[in-house]
Design an enzyme around this catalytic site. Structure first.
Site, PDB file in Angstrom:
ATOM      1  N   CYS A 277       0.871  -1.306  -0.064  1.00 59.14           N
ATOM      2  CA  CYS A 277      -0.029   0.018  -0.019  1.00 59.14           C
ATOM      3  C   CYS A 277       0.830   1.349  -0.036  1.00 59.14           C
ATOM      4  O   CYS A 277       0.959   1.968   0.895  1.00 59.14           O
ATOM      5  CB  CYS A 277      -0.933   0.110   1.279  1.00 59.14           C
ATOM      6  SG  CYS A 277      -2.195   1.272   1.186  1.00 59.14           S
ATOM      7  N   CYS A 456      -5.303   2.155  -5.101  1.00 57.47           N
ATOM      8  CA  CYS A 456      -4.838   2.799  -3.804  1.00 57.47           C
ATOM      9  C   CYS A 456      -5.826   3.973  -3.626  1.00 57.47           C
ATOM     10  O   CYS A 456      -5.682   4.891  -4.229  1.00 57.47           O
ATOM     11  CB  CYS A 456      -3.451   3.319  -3.952  1.00 57.47           C
ATOM     12  SG  CYS A 456      -2.768   3.973  -2.139  1.00 57.47           S
TER      13      CYS A 456
END
Length: 525
Positions: A277, A456
């Site tokens: 991430c 994301c």
């Protein structure tokens, strides 16, 4: 050290010392049980000292004291409770190890098992999001297969939610469920840690010395968070204003620090890629600023973002919107600035900064610092014959199959593909690996390709998100038309997706083999 393996989940040893706990953690143990009462002999380390060392190393700990020669049924029940609650593998110790073995027998923890844990059509190493989603997708297609999941942890986490925990939007408990609840029906759960691979023999090696055989292997044990790579970090994490949303334990501390900070300096760091991430480090900054701004204290806080990278975000289309928020919050952007040391009690962080062809070290005082640790492939993957030069499992970027072992696949954070390491990527990869693994069982070539998709959701303020969706080479791969969600601009609808829709999609869709919007397109039959 002298470990005696009693099962794939439990080992014993004689008395240990606090300085040996790091070695115990490196050996793959997740918890320690002390079975000695304090003060049995002169110089004996106390349970409190061992417990503090265990917690400092990220291990679970329980003190289940029993008097040698006078062990009671209640002692056995206490041992059972501890073994049920602690993540495995577990190391139990007493003076010689004999008492711990007796308590384990009373707790029913020594079910017979041989060095060979069986043979399966498919073995999946890793019971995180990648392993569970892939297993569920496979068993949806063919429930008659024999399939095993090798996973030592008793707990499964929705890790994308930890940024929201740090902002006080989700509770920590919202992101946690028992591993047993997410294991798909029809899968056999081997509660053990993998220690390596023998691909020429079609075997996974286990930490207890055992092994499990397979026809097809799927490797997805996640990524290693290397907290020890930054000197001083582990000793101060969770106190002295040092926090990280990359930890279930410490994400609530982020919320506390943000809430209490009324002025001073707040640092946010991002290490060298790859990390899972990649937007999370800056999301922590944006959400913190979004709390300080309406509270009227943002003007009194020196906000700094230090990233080891040369750009704010790797896909250029999303950078303009992010820069707008950097400027709105008055944050100082420090590119090519890598955290290399931290002194928690002194509240000083040391950065190595690249300026032209020169490297220099800069010390920054802080009142709070959000740290993202460097990340690598797990040790047992990095040292295996499956590893690429990067240390991650080598795969073909499209089929996610190993180039030298045609019955081995990998996905998620542990594979070498150049996609962003996100849960959204796993959601797209899992069905591709599922159908390709089934094809391999039939002796056929892969039938589906992965396009590098990752997402994301960059939470730039409470209530708005820049929904970055892209594939290999930074190609934009939006899931929605621009009139509904323009991913290059902050959107309230994207926030609704992150805050309300994605958690149930994760628990009740992805982990159940429901391939909503990610069903693979078959390239051949």
């Amino acid at each position: 050290m002298g470990f005696t393996n009693l099962s794939h989940r439990l080992s014993t040893s004689p008395q240990i010392r606090a300085e040996e706990v790091a070695e115990i953690a490196a050996a793959g143990f997740r918890s320690i049980i002390c079975n000695r009462p304090d003060g049995e002999e002169q110089g004996q380390p106390t349970a409190e000292d061992i417990g503090a060392a265990a917690r400092g190393a990220g291990l679970g700990f329980a003190h289940v004291p029993a008097v040698s020669g006078s062990i009671t049924d209640q002692d056995g029940l206490a041992m059972k409770r501890a073994l049920d609650e602690l993540p495995g593998p577990v190391l139990a110790y007493c003076r010689s190890g004999a008492r711990s073995k007796t308590l384990a027998e009373m707790a029913g923890a020594l079910a017979p098992h041989g060095p060979d844990c069986g043979s399966y059509d498919i073995v999946i190493v890793g019971g995180g999001s990648a392993g569970i989603a892939t297993a569920a997708s496979i068993l949806k297609r063919n429930p008659k297969l024999s399939l095993a999941i090798v996973e030592p942890s008793e707990v499964h986490y929705y890790q994308p939610g930890w940024t929201m925990v740090g902002a006080g939007i989700f509770t920590r408990e919202f992101t946690r469920r028992a591993e047993a609840r997410v294991i798909p029906q029809g899968a056999n759960w081997i509660k053990a840690s993998a220690s390596g691979f023998a691909p020429d023999e079609n075997k996974v090696l286990l930490c207890d010395g055992g092994s499990v055989s397979y026809r097809v292997l799927i490797v997805c044990p996640g990524i290693k968070l290397d907290w020890d790579a930054i000197p001083g970090l582990r000793d101060t994490l969770g106190r002295n204003g040092v926090t990280s949303n990359y930890s279930y334990e410490f994400a609530p501390y982020t919320r506390r620090l943000v809430k209490e900070l009324k002025g001073g300096r707040a640092l946010f760091t991002q290490p060298v890629m790859p990390i899972k991430c990649a937007g999370a480090p800056q999301k922590a900054m944006y959400l913190s600023c979004s709390i300080w701004e309406p509270a009227g204290v943002l003007k009194d806080i020196d906000v700094q973002f230090h990233t080891a990278g040369a750009v704010l975000f790797g896909v250029a289309a999303y950078v303009p919107a992010l820069i707008e928020y950097v400027e709105r919050y008055g944050a100082h952007l420090n590119l090519e600035s890598r955290l290399v040391a931290i002194d928690g009690p002194a509240k000083v962080a040391t950065f190595e900064q690249k300026r032209g062809n020169e490297l220099k070290r800069v010390e920054e005082r802080f009142d709070m610092i959000h740290v993202v640790p460097p990340q690598t492939a797990p040790d047992f993957v990095r040292s295996s014959s499956l590893a690429a030069p990067s240390g991650f499992v080598e795969v073909d970027e499209a089929t996610l199959r190993h180039p030298r072992y045609p019955n081995v696949f990998a996905l998620g954070d542990a594979c070498s593909a150049s996609n962003a390491k996100t849960a959204a990527a796993v959601r797209k990869q899992a069905p591709v690996v599922a159908v390709n693994a089934l094809a391999a069982l039939e002796g056929r070539e892969p039938v589906a390709d992965y396009d590098g998709y990752g997402s994301c959701p960059l939470t730039v303020e409470k209530g708005k998100i820049v929904l970055a969706e892209f594939g290999y080479g930074g190609k934009l791969l939006p899931s929605f038309p621009a009139w509904l969600i323009d991913g290059t601009r902050p959107s309230r609808l994207a926030w609704l997706l992150k805050d309300t829709i994605l958690p149930p999609v994760y628990w009740h869709g992805m982990l159940k083999g429901r391939e909503w919007m990610v069903k693979p397109h078959l390239t051949s039959t």
